[in-house]
Write an enzyme that holds these catalytic residues in place. Structure first.
Site, short mmCIF file in Angstrom:
data_model
loop_
_atom_site.label_atom_id
_atom_site.label_comp_id
_atom_site.label_asym_id
_atom_site.label_seq_id
_atom_site.Cartn_x
_atom_site.Cartn_y
_atom_site.Cartn_z
N ASN A 24 -34.56 -16.77 50.54
CA ASN A 24 -33.81 -16.76 51.80
C ASN A 24 -34.83 -16.78 52.94
OD1 ASN A 24 -32.23 -16.27 54.03
ND2 ASN A 24 -31.76 -14.13 53.47
N TRP A 25 -34.97 -17.94 53.56
CA TRP A 25 -36.02 -18.09 54.59
C TRP A 25 -35.63 -17.46 55.92
CZ3 TRP A 25 -38.08 -23.85 54.24
CH2 TRP A 25 -38.60 -24.07 52.96
N LYS A 26 -34.36 -17.11 56.07
CA LYS A 26 -33.86 -16.57 57.35
C LYS A 26 -34.22 -17.52 58.49
CE LYS A 26 -34.08 -12.06 55.28
NZ LYS A 26 -33.97 -10.63 55.43
N HIS A 32 -24.42 -12.23 53.79
CA HIS A 32 -25.70 -11.53 53.88
C HIS A 32 -25.56 -10.36 54.85
CE1 HIS A 32 -29.84 -10.62 54.91
NE2 HIS A 32 -30.16 -11.14 53.73
N GLU A 61 -27.28 -9.31 57.18
CA GLU A 61 -27.53 -9.62 58.60
C GLU A 61 -26.30 -10.29 59.22
OE1 GLU A 61 -31.26 -11.59 57.83
OE2 GLU A 61 -32.02 -9.65 57.16
N GLU A 81 -27.66 -6.45 47.52
CA GLU A 81 -28.74 -6.24 48.48
C GLU A 81 -28.48 -4.96 49.26
OE1 GLU A 81 -31.08 -10.07 49.28
OE2 GLU A 81 -29.63 -9.80 50.89
N GLY A 137 -36.12 -6.09 54.02
CA GLY A 137 -37.16 -6.21 55.02
C GLY A 137 -37.88 -4.90 55.35
N SER A 183 -36.71 -6.40 49.53
CA SER A 183 -38.14 -6.09 49.36
C SER A 183 -38.67 -6.38 47.96
CB SER A 183 -38.42 -4.64 49.76
OG SER A 183 -38.14 -4.45 51.15
P1 PGA Z 1 -36.57 -9.15 51.95
O1 PGA Z 1 -35.14 -9.84 52.30
O2 PGA Z 1 -36.97 -9.68 50.60
O3 PGA Z 1 -37.47 -9.59 53.04
O4 PGA Z 1 -36.32 -7.68 51.93
C1 PGA Z 1 -34.17 -10.05 51.33
C2 PGA Z 1 -32.96 -10.70 51.93
O5 PGA Z 1 -32.63 -10.40 53.09
O6 PGA Z 1 -32.29 -11.52 51.28
#
Ligand code: PGA
Length: 251
Positions: free
Chosen positions: A9-11, A95, A97, A168, A174, A213
């Site tokens: 997931n590149w965001k 997700h 976010e 998640e 993150g 993470s």
């Molecule tokens: P992260 O993000 O690996 O940077 O914790 C995971 C995600 O948001 O899918």
């Protein structure tokens, strides 16, 4: 044997030059005998570029979000038909976010899941609890509510078998603080059991990814767990060597 997926997931990261160099490196270094199915979620503006670079490679492309309508007056939104037209196979939905920064409800996420399935896209549906919810021992209740909303929108309960679930925990995303393998396994087992109550025929074969993470240093222990079928990787997916190393850790 369940499908094992390594998804990146590149965001909201990258530019066209970055996409070029990361995908060139990934296609050169992902081993051809890898047991995992590889998948990346670039930002919308790079989907076509990624599709082109990854044509005739085993790496699939998905979008990070979509709207639940096929078309219409929804300024700034992207539809499932557009993603299909671009050649996307997957779409990331719900997700944390999207849920917590952009206020998407479980019902909205669920309608998107149904719409993605209608278009033949594979939704990767994210579920997970916040730190407060975990401390209040609400983890299972929260995830159950998120999944129940999805079931309520599906044409048939067993359509859940056409999705991929990603657990998640919000507090692990993150933060550098991944869930322990045991903690993640307990939630994954709960998810499989809960899904099995409504869709017994597909629960055992449903891939459930862990995200939050994941790094080369902790991936093997997480992926060794019985109900963890790969990972949804954020930060570490932006570096080809880390992403590939993580993918090599599958059981
Ligand atoms: P992260 O993000 O690996 O940077 O914790 C995971 C995600 O948001 O899918």
């Amino acid at each position: 044997m369940r499908q094992v997926i390594i998804a990146g997931n590149w965001k909201m990261h990258g530019d066209r030059a970055f996409v070029d160099s990361l995908l060139t490196e990934l296609t050169a270094t992902i081993p051809s005998d890898s047991k995992a199915d590889w998948l990346i979620f670039p930002p919308f503006p790079f989907l076509a570029q990624a599709q082109q670079l990854l044509a005739n490679t085993p790496i699939a492309v998905g979008a990070q979000n979509m709207h639940d309508n096929e078309s219409g007056a929804f300024t700034g939104e992207v539809s499932s038909t557009m993603l299909k037209d671009l050649g996307c196979q997957y779409v990331l939905l719900g997700h944390s976010e999207r849920r917590h920064v952009f206020g998407e409800t479980s019902e909205f996420v669920a309608r998107k899941v149904a719409q993605a399935l209608k278009q033949g896209l594979i939704p990767v549906v994210c579920v997970g609890e916040t730190l407060e919810e975990r401390k209040a021992e609400q983890t299972e209740a929260v995830i159950q509510t998120q999944l129940a909303a999805v079931f309520a929108e599906l044409a048939e309960p067993q359509d859940i078998g056409k999705t991929v679930i990603a657990y998640e925990p919000v507090w692990a995303i993150g933060t550098g603080e991944a869930a322990t393998p045991e903690l993640a396994q307990a939630v994954h087992a709960f998810i499989r059991k809960y899904i099995g109550e409504t869709a017994p025929n597909v629960a055992q074969s449903l891939p459930i990814l862990y995200g939050g993470s994941v790094k080369p240093a902790n991936a093997a222990a997480l992926f060794a767990m019985e109900d963890i079928d790969g990972g949804l990787i954020g930060g570490a997916a932006l570096k080809a060597t880390d992403f590939v190393e993580i993918g090599q850790c599958i059981k």
